[in-house]
Design a protein around this motif. Structure first.
Motif, short mmCIF file in Angstrom:
data_model
loop_
_atom_site.label_atom_id
_atom_site.label_comp_id
_atom_site.label_asym_id
_atom_site.label_seq_id
_atom_site.Cartn_x
_atom_site.Cartn_y
_atom_site.Cartn_z
N VAL A 152 0.64 -3.79 4.45
CA VAL A 152 0.41 -4.77 3.38
C VAL A 152 1.75 -5.21 2.81
CG1 VAL A 152 -0.79 -5.27 1.22
CG2 VAL A 152 -1.73 -3.56 2.81
N LYS A 153 1.90 -6.52 2.58
CA LYS A 153 3.07 -7.05 1.89
C LYS A 153 2.63 -7.40 0.47
CE LYS A 153 6.46 -7.84 3.67
NZ LYS A 153 7.66 -7.01 3.89
N LEU A 154 3.24 -6.73 -0.52
CA LEU A 154 2.86 -6.91 -1.92
C LEU A 154 3.94 -7.72 -2.64
CD1 LEU A 154 1.91 -3.22 -2.10
CD2 LEU A 154 0.25 -4.97 -2.72
N THR A 155 3.53 -8.67 -3.47
CA THR A 155 4.47 -9.53 -4.18
C THR A 155 4.17 -9.52 -5.67
OG1 THR A 155 4.57 -10.99 -2.24
CG2 THR A 155 5.50 -11.83 -4.29
N TYR A 156 5.21 -9.22 -6.46
CA TYR A 156 5.09 -9.13 -7.91
C TYR A 156 6.33 -9.75 -8.53
CZ TYR A 156 4.65 -6.82 -12.53
OH TYR A 156 4.54 -6.54 -13.87
N ASN A 157 6.15 -10.86 -9.26
CA ASN A 157 7.29 -11.56 -9.87
C ASN A 157 8.38 -11.88 -8.84
OD1 ASN A 157 6.09 -11.59 -12.36
ND2 ASN A 157 7.24 -9.85 -13.16
N ASP A 158 7.95 -12.40 -7.68
CA ASP A 158 8.87 -12.82 -6.61
C ASP A 158 9.59 -11.65 -5.93
OD1 ASP A 158 8.25 -15.51 -7.01
OD2 ASP A 158 9.80 -15.73 -8.53
N LYS A 159 9.21 -10.41 -6.26
CA LYS A 159 9.79 -9.25 -5.58
C LYS A 159 8.76 -8.66 -4.64
CE LYS A 159 12.38 -4.99 -6.41
NZ LYS A 159 12.94 -4.06 -7.43
N GLU A 160 9.19 -8.30 -3.43
CA GLU A 160 8.25 -7.83 -2.41
C GLU A 160 8.33 -6.31 -2.24
OE1 GLU A 160 8.89 -9.94 1.22
OE2 GLU A 160 7.78 -11.71 0.52
N TYR A 161 7.17 -5.72 -1.96
CA TYR A 161 7.05 -4.28 -1.72
C TYR A 161 6.19 -4.08 -0.47
CZ TYR A 161 8.28 -4.21 -6.71
OH TYR A 161 8.89 -4.42 -7.93
N ASP A 162 6.47 -3.02 0.27
CA ASP A 162 5.68 -2.67 1.44
C ASP A 162 4.66 -1.61 1.08
OD1 ASP A 162 7.00 -4.40 3.22
OD2 ASP A 162 8.63 -2.97 3.45
N GLY A 163 3.44 -1.80 1.58
CA GLY A 163 2.39 -0.84 1.32
C GLY A 163 1.48 -0.64 2.51
N THR A 164 0.48 0.21 2.36
CA THR A 164 -0.45 0.54 3.44
C THR A 164 -1.85 0.74 2.85
OG1 THR A 164 1.32 1.68 4.63
CG2 THR A 164 -0.94 2.11 5.35
N ILE A 165 -2.87 0.24 3.55
CA ILE A 165 -4.24 0.52 3.14
C ILE A 165 -4.50 2.02 3.33
CG2 ILE A 165 -6.69 0.12 3.61
CD1 ILE A 165 -5.46 -2.29 2.38
N SER A 166 -4.77 2.72 2.24
CA SER A 166 -4.94 4.18 2.32
C SER A 166 -6.41 4.59 2.32
CB SER A 166 -4.20 4.87 1.18
OG SER A 166 -4.65 4.39 -0.08
N THR A 167 -7.23 3.93 1.52
CA THR A 167 -8.66 4.27 1.49
C THR A 167 -9.50 3.00 1.31
OG1 THR A 167 -8.69 4.63 -0.92
CG2 THR A 167 -8.25 6.55 0.48
N ILE A 168 -10.72 3.05 1.82
CA ILE A 168 -11.69 1.97 1.64
C ILE A 168 -13.01 2.61 1.21
CG2 ILE A 168 -12.96 0.09 2.74
CD1 ILE A 168 -10.65 -0.25 4.67
N ASP A 169 -13.61 2.07 0.18
CA ASP A 169 -14.88 2.63 -0.29
C ASP A 169 -15.94 2.58 0.80
OD1 ASP A 169 -13.71 3.04 -2.72
OD2 ASP A 169 -14.65 1.32 -3.72
N PRO A 170 -16.84 3.57 0.84
CA PRO A 170 -17.89 3.58 1.88
C PRO A 170 -18.97 2.53 1.66
CG PRO A 170 -18.15 5.44 0.40
CD PRO A 170 -16.85 4.79 0.03
N VAL A 171 -19.17 2.12 0.40
CA VAL A 171 -20.21 1.12 0.11
C VAL A 171 -19.65 0.08 -0.85
CG1 VAL A 171 -22.14 2.69 0.48
CG2 VAL A 171 -21.13 2.50 -1.80
N ALA A 172 -20.24 -1.11 -0.81
CA ALA A 172 -19.84 -2.19 -1.72
C ALA A 172 -20.49 -1.98 -3.08
CB ALA A 172 -20.23 -3.54 -1.14
N THR A 173 -19.88 -2.57 -4.10
CA THR A 173 -20.43 -2.51 -5.44
C THR A 173 -20.73 -3.93 -5.91
OG1 THR A 173 -18.21 -2.54 -6.40
CG2 THR A 173 -19.22 -0.40 -6.04
N GLN A 174 -21.62 -4.03 -6.86
CA GLN A 174 -22.04 -5.34 -7.36
C GLN A 174 -21.54 -5.52 -8.78
OE1 GLN A 174 -26.34 -6.49 -8.15
NE2 GLN A 174 -25.98 -7.63 -6.25
N GLN A 175 -20.97 -6.72 -9.04
CA GLN A 175 -20.49 -7.06 -10.38
C GLN A 175 -21.25 -8.28 -10.89
OE1 GLN A 175 -17.99 -7.22 -7.79
NE2 GLN A 175 -17.55 -5.03 -7.92
#
Length: 288
Positions: A152-175
């Motif tokens: 994942v490429k993360l951008t905050y105030n024009d500054k970039e950070y490298d990241g990785t998808i670590s977890t994904i929820d098993p089920v979706a939630t409703q809002q």
């Protein structure tokens, strides 16, 4: 009228007739449709899912007590160490810190009853602000593409950070929203190295790489067209300036290019954003 005058009239008439014919003839000349072109080339193409996440502490301790608060040892912004006493109730119940962190929420007052459980909120919140991560909500279509360990490429105030998808929820939630309800699947992104300059609670842009191909045939997305059956095709152009409709098969795509898996060869010329005047076998004038 003498012959000189007649001669002059004839010459003037001949000139007017010539000019009129030239104007008429030029108006009858067919104007060829013009087109911009691009060359089919080999390049790296990366497909991303663009999302928007929230910066959150990696660890959070929410304390919910009951009864009258007899001793409150912290306030918002205090730093505490693991094992420090945070709050004690009149019945002797004591809560201590589970980790080193910062007090980010206090909803109780000493010598007053704690009613936060009835209000559905925590009495005190402790957060680890030294170790941040990002929470994102994925739509139904994006959730089918995103997997654990994707970069994942993360951008905050024009500054970039490298990241990785670590977890994904098993089920979706409703809002619930103002227009109804929507479902999403939660995922967590961890930073590859400790980030600097980030504040928990703010949003951050996240581009998740879901597919990538190196040195593959690509064309600009501008060249891509779809027929009435939603099948992709392009117009190529040969050395004589004739447009040819070519059915193609496509692969992954970035914001600007799309992978071609069948139908074209490296070096082919494709027409960009063809006008309605262009069809198969149309004579085209190529723009410089």
């Amino acid at each position: 009228m003498n012959w000189k005058k007649w001669t002059g009239i004839v010459i003037v008439l001949a000139i007017l007739i010539f000019i009129g014919y030239s104007v008429w003839n030029s108006s009858q000349t067919e104007q060829l449709p013009t087109a911009r072109t691009a060359t089919v080339s080999e390049d790296t193409v990366t497909e991303v899912v663009a999302s928007n996440g929230t910066i959150v502490p990696s660890e959070t301790q929410e304390i919910s007590g009951q009864g009258i608060v007899s001793e409150l040892n912290v306030s918002v912004g205090d730093s505490v160490n693991e094992g420090d006493s945070i709050v004690t109730y009149i019945d002797g119940t004591e809560y201590t810190a589970n980790f080193n962190g910062t007090i980010t929420e206090v909803n109780i007052t000493e010598d007053e009853p704690d009613t936060n459980a009835q209000q559905g909120q925590s009495s005190i919140t402790l957060s680890n602000l030294n170790n941040l991560e990002v929470e994102v909500d994925l739509s139904r279509s994006d959730a089918t593409e995103v997997k654990v360990d994707q970069p994942v490429k993360l951008t905050y105030n024009d500054k970039e950070y490298d990241g990785t998808i670590s977890t994904i929820d098993p089920v979706a939630t409703q809002q619930q929203t103002q227009t109804g309800s929507s479902s999403s699947l939660g995922a967590v992104i961890t930073f590859n190295s400790k980030p600097e300059g980030l504040i928990a609670g703010f949003e951050i842009d996240a581009d998740i790489t879901v597919a990538s191909a190196d040195q593959t045939l690509v064309i600009p997305i501008e060249a891509l067209n779809y027929d009435e059956y939603n099948l992709p095709y392009v117009f190529t152009i040969d050395d004589s300036g004739i447009a040819n409709k070519v059915d193609i098969e496509t692969g992954i795509q970035s914001n600007t290019n799309i992978e071609i898996t069948s139908g074209l060869d490296k070096g082919d010329q494709v027409i960009l954003s063809p006008s309605d005047e262009i069809s198969n076998d149309t004579q085209v004038e190529v723009e410089d």
